[in-house]
Design a protein around this motif. Structure first.
Motif, mmCIF file in Angstrom:
data_model
loop_
_atom_site.group_PDB
_atom_site.id
_atom_site.type_symbol
_atom_site.label_atom_id
_atom_site.label_comp_id
_atom_site.label_asym_id
_atom_site.label_seq_id
_atom_site.Cartn_x
_atom_site.Cartn_y
_atom_site.Cartn_z
ATOM 1 N N ILE A 9 0.873 -1.162 0.000
ATOM 2 C CA ILE A 9 0.000 0.000 0.000
ATOM 3 C C ILE A 9 0.910 1.212 0.000
ATOM 4 C CG2 ILE A 9 -1.734 1.313 1.254
ATOM 5 C CD1 ILE A 9 -1.504 -2.383 1.744
ATOM 6 N N ILE A 10 0.796 2.015 -1.042
ATOM 7 C CA ILE A 10 1.706 3.139 -1.236
ATOM 8 C C ILE A 10 0.908 4.431 -1.137
ATOM 9 C CG2 ILE A 10 3.354 4.191 -2.812
ATOM 10 C CD1 ILE A 10 3.560 1.322 -4.073
ATOM 11 N N TRP A 11 1.225 5.236 -0.152
ATOM 12 C CA TRP A 11 0.576 6.521 0.038
ATOM 13 C C TRP A 11 1.306 7.550 -0.814
ATOM 14 C CZ3 TRP A 11 -3.861 6.518 2.721
ATOM 15 C CH2 TRP A 11 -4.089 5.416 3.538
ATOM 16 N N VAL A 38 -2.536 0.435 -4.511
ATOM 17 C CA VAL A 38 -2.263 -0.941 -4.109
ATOM 18 C C VAL A 38 -1.481 -1.587 -5.242
ATOM 19 C CG1 VAL A 38 -3.237 -3.153 -3.459
ATOM 20 C CG2 VAL A 38 -4.353 -1.054 -2.740
ATOM 21 N N LEU A 39 -0.306 -2.091 -4.914
ATOM 22 C CA LEU A 39 0.598 -2.665 -5.897
ATOM 23 C C LEU A 39 0.974 -4.068 -5.451
ATOM 24 C CD1 LEU A 39 2.449 -1.798 -8.406
ATOM 25 C CD2 LEU A 39 4.207 -1.461 -6.687
ATOM 26 N N TYR A 40 0.908 -5.026 -6.356
ATOM 27 C CA TYR A 40 1.328 -6.396 -6.065
ATOM 28 C C TYR A 40 2.657 -6.668 -6.747
ATOM 29 C CZ TYR A 40 -3.118 -7.514 -3.946
ATOM 30 O OH TYR A 40 -4.201 -7.542 -3.100
ATOM 31 N N VAL A 41 3.617 -7.195 -5.976
ATOM 32 C CA VAL A 41 4.954 -7.492 -6.488
ATOM 33 C C VAL A 41 5.344 -8.906 -6.074
ATOM 34 C CG1 VAL A 41 5.706 -5.084 -6.440
ATOM 35 C CG2 VAL A 41 6.067 -6.504 -4.458
ATOM 36 N N ASN A 42 6.374 -9.449 -6.705
ATOM 37 C CA ASN A 42 6.904 -10.748 -6.293
ATOM 38 C C ASN A 42 7.482 -10.625 -4.890
ATOM 39 O OD1 ASN A 42 6.217 -11.880 -8.708
ATOM 40 N ND2 ASN A 42 8.268 -11.754 -9.574
ATOM 41 N N ALA A 43 7.195 -11.599 -4.045
ATOM 42 C CA ALA A 43 7.600 -11.538 -2.643
ATOM 43 C C ALA A 43 9.125 -11.553 -2.486
ATOM 44 C CB ALA A 43 6.986 -12.692 -1.865
ATOM 45 N N LEU A 56 11.044 7.735 -4.999
ATOM 46 C CA LEU A 56 10.224 8.562 -5.872
ATOM 47 C C LEU A 56 9.720 9.784 -5.112
ATOM 48 C CD1 LEU A 56 8.205 5.712 -7.603
ATOM 49 C CD2 LEU A 56 10.128 6.978 -8.534
ATOM 50 N N PRO A 57 9.686 10.943 -5.757
ATOM 51 C CA PRO A 57 9.339 12.180 -5.041
ATOM 52 C C PRO A 57 7.886 12.269 -4.587
ATOM 53 C CG PRO A 57 9.607 12.607 -7.379
ATOM 54 C CD PRO A 57 10.036 11.184 -7.145
ATOM 55 N N TYR A 58 6.978 11.552 -5.220
ATOM 56 C CA TYR A 58 5.562 11.647 -4.883
ATOM 57 C C TYR A 58 5.110 10.592 -3.887
ATOM 58 C CZ TYR A 58 5.477 8.164 -8.601
ATOM 59 O OH TYR A 58 5.733 7.072 -9.388
ATOM 60 N N VAL A 59 6.014 9.758 -3.375
ATOM 61 C CA VAL A 59 5.668 8.706 -2.419
ATOM 62 C C VAL A 59 5.879 9.224 -1.002
ATOM 63 C CG1 VAL A 59 6.293 6.413 -1.582
ATOM 64 C CG2 VAL A 59 6.202 6.857 -4.027
ATOM 65 N N LYS A 60 4.813 9.133 -0.182
ATOM 66 C CA LYS A 60 4.900 9.565 1.219
ATOM 67 C C LYS A 60 5.310 8.414 2.130
ATOM 68 C CE LYS A 60 1.260 13.034 1.063
ATOM 69 N NZ LYS A 60 -0.069 13.366 1.582
ATOM 70 N N LYS A 61 4.617 7.274 1.991
ATOM 71 C CA LYS A 61 4.829 6.163 2.915
ATOM 72 C C LYS A 61 4.464 4.865 2.202
ATOM 73 C CE LYS A 61 1.822 5.593 6.307
ATOM 74 N NZ LYS A 61 1.064 5.718 7.561
ATOM 75 N N ILE A 62 5.124 3.769 2.582
ATOM 76 C CA ILE A 62 4.825 2.452 2.030
ATOM 77 C C ILE A 62 4.523 1.507 3.183
ATOM 78 C CG2 ILE A 62 5.689 0.502 0.700
ATOM 79 C CD1 ILE A 62 7.530 2.387 -0.757
ATOM 80 N N GLU A 63 3.415 0.767 3.053
ATOM 81 C CA GLU A 63 3.040 -0.232 4.048
ATOM 82 C C GLU A 63 2.926 -1.582 3.354
ATOM 83 O OE1 GLU A 63 -0.581 0.875 5.892
ATOM 84 O OE2 GLU A 63 0.194 2.785 6.611
ATOM 85 N N ARG A 64 3.321 -2.615 4.049
ATOM 86 C CA ARG A 64 3.194 -3.967 3.517
ATOM 87 C C ARG A 64 1.833 -4.543 3.912
ATOM 88 N NH1 ARG A 64 7.974 -8.241 3.503
ATOM 89 N NH2 ARG A 64 8.188 -7.413 1.447
ATOM 90 N N SER A 65 1.189 -5.231 3.002
ATOM 91 C CA SER A 65 -0.103 -5.844 3.266
ATOM 92 C C SER A 65 0.085 -7.095 4.116
ATOM 93 C CB SER A 65 -0.785 -6.203 1.953
ATOM 94 O OG SER A 65 -1.959 -6.915 2.195
ATOM 95 N N TYR A 66 -0.810 -7.284 5.084
ATOM 96 C CA TYR A 66 -0.746 -8.443 5.966
ATOM 97 C C TYR A 66 -1.668 -9.568 5.504
ATOM 98 C CZ TYR A 66 1.640 -5.280 9.107
ATOM 99 O OH TYR A 66 2.518 -4.406 9.647
ATOM 100 N N ARG A 67 -2.194 -9.471 4.309
ATOM 101 C CA ARG A 67 -3.162 -10.453 3.831
ATOM 102 C C ARG A 67 -2.570 -11.855 3.754
ATOM 103 N NH1 ARG A 67 -6.020 -11.784 -1.422
ATOM 104 N NH2 ARG A 67 -8.112 -12.233 -0.700
ATOM 105 N N ASN A 68 -1.324 -11.998 3.378
ATOM 106 C CA ASN A 68 -0.685 -13.317 3.293
ATOM 107 C C ASN A 68 -0.477 -13.948 4.670
ATOM 108 O OD1 ASN A 68 -0.555 -12.909 0.558
ATOM 109 N ND2 ASN A 68 1.597 -12.353 0.547
ATOM 110 N N GLU A 69 -0.406 -13.133 5.704
ATOM 111 C CA GLU A 69 -0.130 -13.635 7.042
ATOM 112 C C GLU A 69 -1.397 -13.975 7.826
ATOM 113 O OE1 GLU A 69 2.297 -10.659 8.833
ATOM 114 O OE2 GLU A 69 3.658 -10.623 7.120
#
Length: 87
Positions: A9-11, A38-43, A56-69
């Motif tokens: 999750i990229i703010w 919401v971006l999906y990438v290879n783990a 990147l200049p426009y990115v404030k914060k990045i959170e990892r999704s807990y859905r897999n856990e």
């Protein structure tokens, strides 16, 4: 067979610029109102991708999704109570 994917999750501060995130993975959703994507990438490449996205200049914060856990298999040890609450 399928690669293991993880969600990020990229703010962002600029929603139009968030479309450029497609080159880092599968861009699933962009919220124009709340300014996140919401971006999906290879783990296996998730940490490296997060480092590149943070620059990147426009990115404030990045959170990892807990859905897999999260546990998605539920046991049937509780009885069904819907018949008691029906009309």
């Amino acid at each position: 067979m399928f690669p293991v994917r993880t969600g990020l999750i990229i703010w962002v501060s600029d929603v139009k610029a968030a479309r450029n995130l497609e080159k880092y993975g599968s861009l699933h959703y962009i919220s124009r109102k709340m300014h996140y994507a919401v971006l999906y990438v290879n783990a296996e490449f998730a940490e490296e991708t997060m480092k590149n996205i943070k620059r990147l200049p426009y990115v404030k914060k990045i959170e990892r999704s807990y859905r897999n856990e999260l546990k998605t298999e539920f046991s049937g040890q509780f009885e069904e109570k819907t018949r008691f609450y029906g009309m």
